[in-house]
Design a protein around this motif. Structure first.
Motif, short mmCIF file in Angstrom:
data_model
loop_
_atom_site.label_atom_id
_atom_site.label_comp_id
_atom_site.label_asym_id
_atom_site.label_seq_id
_atom_site.Cartn_x
_atom_site.Cartn_y
_atom_site.Cartn_z
N UNK A 193 29.29 30.13 2.59
CA UNK A 193 29.26 28.68 2.72
C UNK A 193 28.10 28.10 3.50
N UNK A 194 28.13 26.78 3.62
CA UNK A 194 27.13 25.98 4.33
C UNK A 194 25.74 26.12 3.70
N UNK A 195 25.71 26.29 2.38
CA UNK A 195 24.45 26.38 1.62
C UNK A 195 23.55 27.51 2.12
N UNK A 196 24.18 28.61 2.52
CA UNK A 196 23.44 29.80 2.96
C UNK A 196 23.97 31.01 2.20
N UNK A 197 23.16 32.07 2.08
CA UNK A 197 23.63 33.24 1.33
C UNK A 197 24.76 33.97 2.07
N UNK A 198 25.54 34.71 1.30
CA UNK A 198 26.59 35.54 1.88
C UNK A 198 25.96 36.52 2.87
N UNK A 199 26.63 36.74 3.99
CA UNK A 199 26.10 37.65 5.01
C UNK A 199 27.20 38.58 5.51
N UNK A 200 26.77 39.76 5.97
CA UNK A 200 27.65 40.74 6.60
C UNK A 200 27.00 41.14 7.91
N UNK A 201 27.77 41.11 8.98
CA UNK A 201 27.26 41.44 10.31
C UNK A 201 28.01 42.65 10.85
N UNK A 202 27.32 43.47 11.59
CA UNK A 202 27.94 44.57 12.34
C UNK A 202 27.87 44.18 13.80
N UNK A 203 29.01 44.26 14.49
CA UNK A 203 29.05 43.88 15.90
C UNK A 203 29.72 44.94 16.74
N UNK A 204 29.69 44.71 18.05
CA UNK A 204 30.34 45.59 19.02
C UNK A 204 31.03 44.71 20.05
N UNK A 205 32.29 45.00 20.31
CA UNK A 205 33.08 44.19 21.24
C UNK A 205 33.79 45.12 22.22
N UNK A 206 33.85 44.69 23.47
CA UNK A 206 34.67 45.40 24.44
C UNK A 206 35.34 44.39 25.33
N UNK A 207 36.45 44.81 25.96
CA UNK A 207 37.16 43.86 26.82
C UNK A 207 38.41 44.46 27.42
N UNK A 208 39.21 43.57 27.99
CA UNK A 208 40.44 43.94 28.68
C UNK A 208 41.61 43.22 28.06
N UNK A 209 42.73 43.90 27.95
CA UNK A 209 43.97 43.32 27.43
C UNK A 209 45.04 43.45 28.49
N UNK A 210 45.85 42.39 28.65
CA UNK A 210 46.90 42.43 29.66
C UNK A 210 48.06 41.57 29.25
#
Length: 196
Positions: free
Chosen positions: A179-196
């Motif tokens: 969407x938004x008049x831009x080509x389809x994209x695929x991103x690779x990311x990395x996430x870390x955090x805390x859960x409680x």
């Protein structure tokens, strides 16, 4: 006299703060250190055996998300090269059973480019959680961005449970956007955090 664990966390926070300030820019370093200083006392809380879980169960979490590289019909766009973008996901997971749950996540993204930083996007990220066992979870999320893009985000997550009120997690999100008049994209990311 500080305990060895607190001394270790102090050294880690100082190193990470220095890293963020020199490699990226001061505001993101301060935000990151502020987040870590807020959550560190929870992580070093007196430890006891975790109780058995009752369902439904609610888990709150907060993390840091680094998009690494984005692929589309254009050349790959690499974070950390000409700009730096970081997200700060906050969310709630509601587990109906150990195998299935619902998640609602909001991720504000900050972008620094040419010496200017700003919140450039906020992501609304609801989804279904599938427990895979041994601490692994597959989150199947819908994605709606204030920047006009939409799509899906499969996320593979590994939780490291510890005695006490806090668990740690690492995740690999793979956002697919349209969407938004831009080509389809695929991103690779990395996430870390805390859960409680």
């Amino acid at each position: 006299m500080p305990s060895p664990v607190n001394a270790m966390f102090t050294r880690m926070l100082y190193g990470y703060s220095t890293f963020c300030q020199t490699l990226f820019f001061r505001p993101i370093g301060l935000l990151t250190v502020s987040l870590l200083l807020t959550l560190t006392p929870l992580a070093t809380h007196a430890q006891q055996a975790p109780p058995a879980h009752d369902y439904p169960r609610t888990v709150l979490y907060q993390g840091i998300l680094h998009p690494i590289v984005t692929f589309s019909q254009d050349a790959p766009v690499v974070n950390f090269k000409n700009f730096y973008q970081v997200g700060f996901p906050v969310g709630v997971n509601i587990w109906k059973t150990a195998k299935i749950g619902y998640s609602l996540e909001i991720v504000p993204f900050i972008r620094s480019e040419a010496g200017v930083s700003r919140v450039n996007n906020v992501l609304f990220h609801p989804g279904v959680l599938v427990g895979l066992g041994k601490g692994f979870t597959l989150a199947n999320r819908l994605a709606f961005e204030t920047g006009g893009r939409y799509g899906v985000t499969p996320v593979l997550n590994k939780t490291f449970r510890r005695p006490g009120p806090v668990s740690y997690f690492l995740a690999i999100p793979l956002p697919v956007r349209f969407g938004n008049d831009r080509p389809t994209s695929v991103t690779i990311g990395f996430q870390f955090g805390l859960a409680f």
